[in-house]
Design a protein around this motif. Structure first.
Motif, PDB file in Angstrom:
ATOM      1  N   MET C 206      12.639  14.586  14.396  1.00 39.44           N
ATOM      2  CA  MET C 206      12.980  14.362  15.826  1.00 39.44           C
ATOM      3  C   MET C 206      11.608  15.335  16.378  1.00 39.44           C
ATOM      4  O   MET C 206      11.072  15.014  17.435  1.00 39.44           O
ATOM      5  N   LEU C 207      11.436  16.535  16.076  1.00 36.09           N
ATOM      6  CA  LEU C 207      10.354  17.205  16.250  1.00 36.09           C
ATOM      7  C   LEU C 207       8.924  16.541  16.207  1.00 36.09           C
ATOM      8  O   LEU C 207       8.156  16.831  17.276  1.00 36.09           O
ATOM      9  N   ARG C 208       8.663  15.968  14.985  1.00 37.67           N
ATOM     10  CA  ARG C 208       7.474  15.467  15.078  1.00 37.67           C
ATOM     11  C   ARG C 208       7.121  14.435  16.154  1.00 37.67           C
ATOM     12  O   ARG C 208       6.000  14.209  16.914  1.00 37.67           O
ATOM     13  N   ASP C 209       8.169  13.770  16.306  1.00 41.97           N
ATOM     14  CA  ASP C 209       8.202  12.576  17.582  1.00 41.97           C
ATOM     15  C   ASP C 209       8.120  13.212  18.699  1.00 41.97           C
ATOM     16  O   ASP C 209       7.181  12.506  19.486  1.00 41.97           O
ATOM     17  N   ALA C 210       8.919  14.470  19.077  1.00 41.18           N
ATOM     18  CA  ALA C 210       8.744  14.956  20.493  1.00 41.18           C
ATOM     19  C   ALA C 210       7.305  15.538  20.530  1.00 41.18           C
ATOM     20  O   ALA C 210       6.937  15.651  21.920  1.00 41.18           O
ATOM     21  N   ILE C 211       6.816  16.154  19.498  1.00 41.88           N
ATOM     22  CA  ILE C 211       5.339  16.815  20.005  1.00 41.88           C
ATOM     23  C   ILE C 211       4.475  15.829  20.090  1.00 41.88           C
ATOM     24  O   ILE C 211       3.410  16.029  20.558  1.00 41.88           O
ATOM     25  N   ALA C 212       4.565  14.781  19.487  1.00 43.30           N
ATOM     26  CA  ALA C 212       3.601  13.442  19.892  1.00 43.30           C
ATOM     27  C   ALA C 212       3.857  13.009  21.193  1.00 43.30           C
ATOM     28  O   ALA C 212       2.718  12.814  21.766  1.00 43.30           O
ATOM     29  N   LYS C 213       4.858  13.104  21.680  1.00 46.12           N
ATOM     30  CA  LYS C 213       5.256  12.625  23.069  1.00 46.12           C
ATOM     31  C   LYS C 213       4.797  13.745  23.783  1.00 46.12           C
ATOM     32  O   LYS C 213       4.351  13.397  24.883  1.00 46.12           O
ATOM     33  N   LEU C 214       4.947  14.899  23.608  1.00 50.98           N
ATOM     34  CA  LEU C 214       4.358  16.166  24.389  1.00 50.98           C
ATOM     35  C   LEU C 214       2.989  16.022  24.725  1.00 50.98           C
ATOM     36  O   LEU C 214       2.325  16.400  25.800  1.00 50.98           O
ATOM     37  N   ALA C 215       2.227  15.700  23.450  1.00 52.11           N
ATOM     38  CA  ALA C 215       0.736  15.525  23.782  1.00 52.11           C
ATOM     39  C   ALA C 215       0.360  14.601  24.801  1.00 52.11           C
ATOM     40  O   ALA C 215      -0.820  14.501  25.535  1.00 52.11           O
ATOM     41  N   GLU C 216       1.264  13.518  24.998  1.00 53.64           N
ATOM     42  CA  GLU C 216       0.840  12.597  26.037  1.00 53.64           C
ATOM     43  C   GLU C 216       1.072  13.067  27.515  1.00 53.64           C
ATOM     44  O   GLU C 216       0.698  12.504  28.341  1.00 53.64           O
ATOM     45  N   ARG C 217       2.221  14.055  27.594  1.00 50.06           N
ATOM     46  CA  ARG C 217       2.400  14.397  28.811  1.00 50.06           C
ATOM     47  C   ARG C 217       1.331  15.035  29.819  1.00 50.06           C
ATOM     48  O   ARG C 217       0.328  15.773  29.339  1.00 50.06           O
ATOM     49  N   LYS C 218       1.248  15.049  30.864  1.00 49.21           N
ATOM     50  CA  LYS C 218       0.357  15.585  31.898  1.00 49.21           C
ATOM     51  C   LYS C 218       0.781  17.220  32.044  1.00 49.21           C
ATOM     52  O   LYS C 218       1.744  17.293  32.101  1.00 49.21           O
ATOM     53  N   PRO C 219      -0.310  18.184  31.761  1.00 50.33           N
ATOM     54  CA  PRO C 219       0.072  19.262  31.901  1.00 50.33           C
ATOM     55  C   PRO C 219       0.734  19.674  33.492  1.00 50.33           C
ATOM     56  O   PRO C 219       0.248  19.010  34.333  1.00 50.33           O
ATOM     57  N   ARG C 220       1.611  20.593  33.453  1.00 51.24           N
ATOM     58  CA  ARG C 220       2.340  20.748  34.834  1.00 51.24           C
ATOM     59  C   ARG C 220       1.320  21.862  35.302  1.00 51.24           C
ATOM     60  O   ARG C 220       0.820  22.785  34.914  1.00 51.24           O
ATOM     61  N   SER C 221       1.491  21.661  36.875  1.00 54.33           N
ATOM     62  CA  SER C 221       0.685  22.752  37.392  1.00 54.33           C
ATOM     63  C   SER C 221       1.499  23.468  38.365  1.00 54.33           C
ATOM     64  O   SER C 221       1.167  24.444  39.193  1.00 54.33           O
ATOM     65  N   ASP C 222       2.776  23.291  38.111  1.00 48.94           N
ATOM     66  CA  ASP C 222       3.791  23.932  39.229  1.00 48.94           C
ATOM     67  C   ASP C 222       4.453  25.091  38.398  1.00 48.94           C
ATOM     68  O   ASP C 222       5.592  25.603  38.844  1.00 48.94           O
ATOM     69  N   THR C 223       4.250  25.654  37.295  1.00 49.22           N
ATOM     70  CA  THR C 223       4.961  26.369  36.721  1.00 49.22           C
ATOM     71  C   THR C 223       4.807  27.720  37.085  1.00 49.22           C
ATOM     72  O   THR C 223       5.687  28.870  36.748  1.00 49.22           O
TER      73      THR C 223
END
Lengths: 286, 257, 373
Positions: C206-223
Motif C-alpha cells: 500500500m505504501l509503494r502505491d501511495a508514494i507513487a501517487k504522491l509523486a503525481e500530486r501537485k505541491p500544496r501552497s497553502d500549508t
C-alpha cells in the motif's frame, strides 16, 4: 429572596464627548469569552463605547447584544464601523466581524493600550483559562503559556464558591485581605478540590474571611505556577475578569515579588480593545 | 414519640420531623458556608413551625451530613452511609443497597445482614462535586436544573463531554456552545457524562442488585440523569418521593432508636 | 490514502478479517520496545493497542490517576472490543501501560502473555546483552505457544519486511521536508498509525502505491506555518487536522507512535537477536528511557532543523508521567536555542475550543505578518 451571589456586575458605557461623525476610522472589537462578552468601539485611537456582559448560551445573541449596548444611544450603527475583529472562545460567532484574531495577541495589544507600552508580561486571568504572555519591546508576542489542564476554569470556580459561601463575588477579594496572615492554601490541583476543601475548613474553626484567604491563596498559587513558566519580567499587567479580584492580584504580586501596573480602564476589556486596535491596523495596512 | 433528623450538606440543609414512624414535616435551606450553623438553626425553626411544635416537644435530634458538627442543638450525630442505609430499609424493607448522589459525594452503600452495612464505596476524588458542577452548568446554559432534568432522549454520540471530571466536562460543554450546538443537546451530553461517572462508581466493587437498589440524594431528582444511568447500569432504581431528604429521614429514625 | 484512514478507524475489523483470512494469532502489545520482528517471524500479527474515545465507566477503581490512554485500553478489553486478541505483550515502558497490561490479565486469564524487560538505561554497557537474553526468552515463549520453531530465515524475512516498511515511511516523511509539501501532517500520521495495526507486508504494498501517487500530486501552497509535534503518544490525528484548519501544517513529529516508531532500521548481523536488540535499544529514545545518555534534546533539535519547522508543539497526555518529568528539560533546551514552542496537556478527547485558541495564538505568534504596534 434569592440573591445571585455569583453574579458579577455587568457594565456599559458610551462616550458623550467624542463626535464620532468626525472621526476618520471607526473600528470595533468583540471578545466572546466562555463567561463574559465584551464589545468595544474605537474612534481613531480613543475608546468610544463598550459593553461588558455575561455570555449567554447563544453566543451569536451575546455578541449582538454587547455590540448594541456599546453603541448605546450614540446613533452609530454597525454599518458605520469600518472593520470589526472578533476574538475569544466564541469568536466564530460574531456575524458582523470581518476577521478573527486569537486572544493572546488581542490581550497583548489591549494591555499595551491600557497600561502603556512598557508592559513586558501580560497575565490574562479569564474564567476558563489563564494565560501568561511575554512581549518583545516592540509589542509582539515572544512566548506564552496557558494553564495546565487541571487548572482549567478557575474563574468559574470562584463563581461556584461565591454561590456555596453566599458571599457576593465582587466582595470576596477584599474580604480575604482583611485576614492578618494568610493561612495555608487549600488544594491547588483543581477548583473543585479547592472549593470542597475550603468549605471543609469551617469544621476546623476557620472564619469566613480566613476560608476566603486560604481559597484565593490557592487560586493565586496555581496561576503563579503558569506565570512562572514564561520567566516574567517587569512591567507586569493583569487583564481579564479575575484581575478585578484584589485577593488574587495582591497574592500573585506577593508571590511573584512584582507590582503590577494599574489603570482606570476596566481590565476585562483588554481583549476587545486589542481586537479593535488590530482592526485599526488592518484598515491602515489596506 | 417525636424525633428529628438534620442533614447538613455542602449545598443544602435538610430537616425531617418524625412522629411515631410518620414524617410530619420537612424543610430545606441553603447551607451558605460560614452561615451554616445559622442556616441549620433557621431550617430547624421553620420545620418546627410547619409541624406546629416547639423544640421541647421533640425528644431527640440527630444530625448527619458533611457539616453535622455544626448542629449545636443535635443530641447525637451519625455518619452519612448509616443514615442512608436506615432510610432505605425504612422506606423499602426489601432493599439491598442504596446509592446517594449529592452535591459533593456519591456513595454506594451495600446493606448487610440485620441492621448492618456490608460495604460502602465512595467516589474517587476526581468525580467529586457532581451536583455542584451540574448547578454551575445550569447557570451557563441559562436553564434551571429542573429544565435540564426534563430534557428527554439519548444524547448524540457525536456530542459528548469529558466523563472523568466535571471541570473538563464544563470546558467541553462551553466548546459545544461556541459551535452553536443547541443548549438542550449540550445539557443532554453533560448529564450523560454525569451518568457515566456515577456508573463508574457502581462498577467499582459490588454491582448493586437490579430491582432492590434505592437511589437518593439531590441528583436523583434529575430524570434525564436517572434515565441515562438506568440504561447504562441496567439497574431499575427505586426512587423515593422525597429522595433528597433520605439522609435526614435516616437520622430521624436513628433518633427514634 | 483513504485506505490508511479506513484501516486506522476500523482497526478491530481489520484484525478480525486478517485472522479469518490467515487463521493466525493476534498479539496485542503496549509499548514501542516490543520486538515485532520476532512475533512476525512466528506468523503472528503484532497489533499495537491504541486508545480510542469511548465513555469509560469501568476502570475507576483499578486505574484511577493513570493516563486516559492506558485506562481506555483496559476499558476496551472489558467491553470486548479486543476480543480477537490472543495474547498480550508488554515490553517494559511506562508504569501506566504496565498497569493496563497487568489489570487486563487479572480478568483475561486465558490470554497468552509475556513481559519483556527492557533496561531503562538503554545505552548502558550491559544493556544489549540483557536485551538479547530477554529476546531469547521471548522467542522461546512464542515457540512454545505456537508449537513451531522460529527459523533463522523467517527472522531474516521479518527483518526485511520491517526494514522495508521503515524505509518507505522515511520516504513519506522526506516528502514533508519540501517547502510546499505534497503530503499533509495528518495524512502522514494516519499512515504511521495504520502501519502499527497492520500486516507489514500488506502495508508495504500500500505504501509503494501511495508514494507513487504522491509523486503525481501537485505541491500544496497553502500549508503555511511549519510545526513540529513533540509529546505523548497519540492514536488519532485530531490535532494535526486542527492546525491544518488554521493555516499551518505539522511537518515532523517526535512521538512514539509517529516518527520514533520507524526511524531506525535493524542492521543485519549473524546474531539476529543481537541485531534486533540493537535496533530497539538504538531507536529514538522514549522520554522514559532518556536517562544519563540523553539523546532526545539533540534528536528533537535535529529534526526541527532538518524539516525547517517554525515552532514546536509539545502535547502531553494528561497524567503522562514520562513526559511530565522530561518536558521541563526539553523546554530548557528549546529556550536555550531560541526555538518557539507551546506546551499543553491533552486528554483522549481534545477540548476543541480551548486547543484551537492555543494553536491559533501560537500560529499567529509564528506568522510574521501579524505585526502589532
Amino acid at each position: 429572596m434569592t440573591q445571585d451571589y455569583w453574579r458579577w456586575p455587568e457594565s456599559t458605557w458610551t462616550s458623550k464627548d467624542i463626535d464620532w461623525k468626525n472621526s476618520s476610522t471607526i473600528t470595533a472589537g468583540v471578545d466572546i469569552g466562555s463567561n463574559s462578552t465584551q464589545a468595544v468601539v474605537m474612534c481613531d485611537n480613543s475608546l468610544f463605547g463598550y459593553a461588558n456582559l455575561r455570555t449567554g448560551p447563544d453566543y451569536r445573541e451575546s455578541a449582538g447584544q454587547a455590540m448594541k449596548q456599546a453603541l448605546g444611544k450614540s446613533g452609530m450603527t454597525i454599518r458605520d464601523i469600518k472593520y470589526t475583529v472578533a476574538t475569544g472562545w466564541g469568536s466564530r460567532n460574531v456575524a458582523f466581524a470581518q476577521k478573527i484574531v486569537d486572544e493572546v495577541n488581542c490581550h497583548a495589544r489591549g494591555a499595551r493600550f491600557i497600561y502603556g507600552s512598557s508592559v513586558k508580561t501580560v497575565v490574562d486571568l479569564g474564567a476558563q483559562t489563564c494565560k501568561a504572555i511575554r512581549l518583545y519591546d516592540w509589542g509582539r508576542v515572544s512566548d506564552f503559556m496557558m494553564n495546565d489542564k487541571c487548572a482549567t476554569g478557575m474563574g468559574r470556580g470562584i463563581e461556584v464558591m461565591a454561590d456555596l459561601l453566599q458571599v457576593p463575588i465582587q466582595e470576596m477579594g477584599e474580604r480575604s485581605l482583611t485576614v492578618g496572615k494568610d493561612p495555608e492554601p487549600v488544594s491547588t490541583t483543581c477548583y473543585d478540590f479547592a472549593n470542597t476543601e475550603a468549605i471543609g475548613l469551617f469544621r476546623e474553626g476557620y472564619k469566613e474571611n480566613e476560608v476566603l484567604a486560604a481559597y484565593l491563596f490557592a487560586i493565586a498559587w496555581r496561576i503563579h505556577g503558569t506565570v512562572g513558566k514564561v520567566n516574567p519580567e517587569k512591567e507586569l499587567a493583569f487583564t481579564g475578569g479575575l484581575a478585578k479580584n484584589a485577593g488574587i492580584v495582591k497574592r500573585l504580586e506577593r508571590d511573584m515579588k512584582m507590582t503590577a501596573l494599574t489603570s482606570e480602564y476596566d481590565p476585562q476589556l483588554a481583549g476587545a480593545i486589542g481586537a479593535a486596535l488590530i482592526a485599526r491596523d488592518t484598515v491602515e495596512k489596506d | 414519640m417525636i424525633t428529628a433528623g438534620i442533614d447538613v450538606g455542602i449545598e443544602n440543609i435538610k430537616a425531617v420531623i418524625l412522629k411515631d414512624g410518620e414524617v410530619i414535616a420537612r424543610g430545606t435551606v441553603r447551607s451558605g458556608g460560614a452561615k451554616r450553623a445559622m442556616s441549620a438553626e433557621k431550617v430547624w425553626k421553620d420545620t418546627l413551625a410547619a409541624a406546629r411544635l416547639s423544640p421541647s416537644d421533640v425528644e431527640k435530634v440527630v444530625a448527619t451530613g458533611q457539616g453535622k458538627g455544626d448542629v449545636s442543638f443535635a443530641g447525637d450525630r451519625v455518619v452519612e452511609p448509616v443514615a442512608d442505609a436506615r432510610a432505605a430499609r425504612f422506606l423499602y424493607p426489601a432493599s439491598t443497597s442504596v446509592v446517594d448522589v449529592g452535591a459533593d459525594q456519591v456513595r454506594v452503600v451495600t446493606l448487610g445482614k440485620g441492621d448492618g452495612i456490608a460495604e460502602v464505596v465512595m467516589n474517587q476524588k476526581c468525580a467529586a462535586g457532581l451536583g455542584i458542577s451540574l448547578k454551575s452548568m445550569s447557570r451557563t446554559l441559562g436553564m434551571t436544573l429542573d429544565e435540564m432534568s426534563r430534557q428527554a432522549g439519548n444524547s448524540r454520540s457525536d456530542i459528548a463531554v469529558n466523563d472523568g471530571c466535571g471541570v473538563f466536562a464544563e470546558m467541553d460543554a462551553l466548546g459545544l456552545l461556541s459551535r452553536n450546538v443547541p443548549r438542550e443537546e449540550v445539557a443532554l451530553a453533560v448529564m450523560e457524562a454525569v451518568a457515566v461517572r456515577i456508573n463508574s462508581i457502581l462498577n467499582d466493587k459490588v454491582k448493586p442488585a437490579k430491582d432492590t437498589t434505592v437511589l437518593v440524594g439531590g441528583v436523583s431528582k434529575n430524570k434525564a440523569i436517572v434515565d441515562a444511568l438506568k440504561r447504562r447500569s441496567g439497574v431499575n432504581f427505586i426512587i423515593p418521593e422525597y429522595a433528597e431528604y433520605a439522609g435526614a429521614l435516616g437520622a430521624a429514625l436513628m433518633a427514634a432508636g | 490514502m483513504e485506505r490508511f484512514k479506513e484501516i486506522l478507524e476500523d482497526r478491530h475489523e481489520y484484525a478480525r478479517a486478517w485472522k479469518k483470512r490467515t487463521g493466525g494469532k493476534v498479539l496485542g502489545y503496549y509499548e514501542p520496545y516490543m520486538p515485532e520482528e520476532i512475533v512476525y517471524a512466528a506468523g503472528i500479527l503484532p497489533v499495537r493497542l491504541l486508545s480510542q474515545h469511548e465513555p469509560d465507566d469501568t476502570t475507576d477503581r483499578q486505574m484511577y490517576g493513570n493516563c486516559a490512554c492506558s485506562r481506555d485500553l483496559l476499558n476496551q478489553f472489558i467491553k470486548g472490543r479486543y476480543d480477537y486478541v490472543d495474547g498480550l505483550v508488554n515490553a517494559e515502558g511506562c508504569q501506566w501501560m504496565l498497569n493496563a497490561f497487568q489489570t487486563t490479565l487479572n480478568f483475561k486469564t486465558a490470554l497468552f502473555n509475556h513481559y519483556v524487560f527492557v533496561p531503562d538505561y538503554v545505552d548502558g554497557k550491559t544493556s544489549k546483552d540483557v536485551m538479547r537474553s530477554e529476546l531469547e526468552v521471548f522467542k522461546k515463549a512464542l515457540e512454545k505457544w505456537t508449537g513451531k520453531a522460529i527459523t533463522g530465515s523467517a527472522l531474516d524475512h521479518a527483518i526485511e519486511v520491517y526494514n522495508t516498511n521503515r524505509r518507505l515511511m522515511r520516504q513519506v516523511y522526506e516528502l514533508r521536508r519540501a517547502d510546499s509539501p505534497v503530503v499533509l501532517g495528518s495524512e502522514a500520521m494516519e499512515m504511521v498509525l495504520a502501519s502499527q495495526v497492520m500486516d507489514k507486508a500488506e502495508m508495504n504494498d500500500m505504501l509503494r502505491d501511495a508514494i507513487a501517487k504522491l509523486a503525481e500530486r501537485k505541491p500544496r501552497s497553502d500549508t503555511g506555518v511549519r510545526l513540529m509535534l513533540v509529546g505523548s503518544p497519540t492514536s488519532d490525528v485530531e490535532l494535526e487536522k486542527l492546525v491544518e484548519s488554521l493555516g499551518a501544517n505539522v511537518v515532523i513529529d517526535e512521538i512514539c507512535t509517529g516518527s520514533c516508531y520507524f526511524w531506525n532500521e535493524v542492521i543485519p548481523q549473524p546474531d539476529r537477536l543481537m541485531a534486533i536488540s540493537l535496533r530497539y535499544l538504538g531507536r529514538p529514545h522514549c522520554a522514559l528511557k532518556d536517562n544519563n545518555w540523553r539523546r532526545r534534546p539533540a534528536h528533537i533539535y535535529q529534526l526541527y532543523e532538518d524539516f525547517q519547522a517554525h515552532g514546536v508543539i509539545i502535547a502531553k497526555q494528561i497524567y503522562c508521567h514520562p513526559h511530565g518529568t522530561d518536558n521541563p528539560l526539553i523546554w530548557k533546551v528549546l529556550r536555550e536555542r531560541n526555538i518557539p514552542f507551546h506546551y499543553f496537556e491533552r486528554d483522549t478527547t481534545l477540548p476543541y475550543e480551548e486547543t484551537r485558541l492555543r494553536m491559533e495564538a501560537f500560529i499567529n505568534m509564528l506568522k510574521p505578518e501579524l505585526v502589532l504596534k
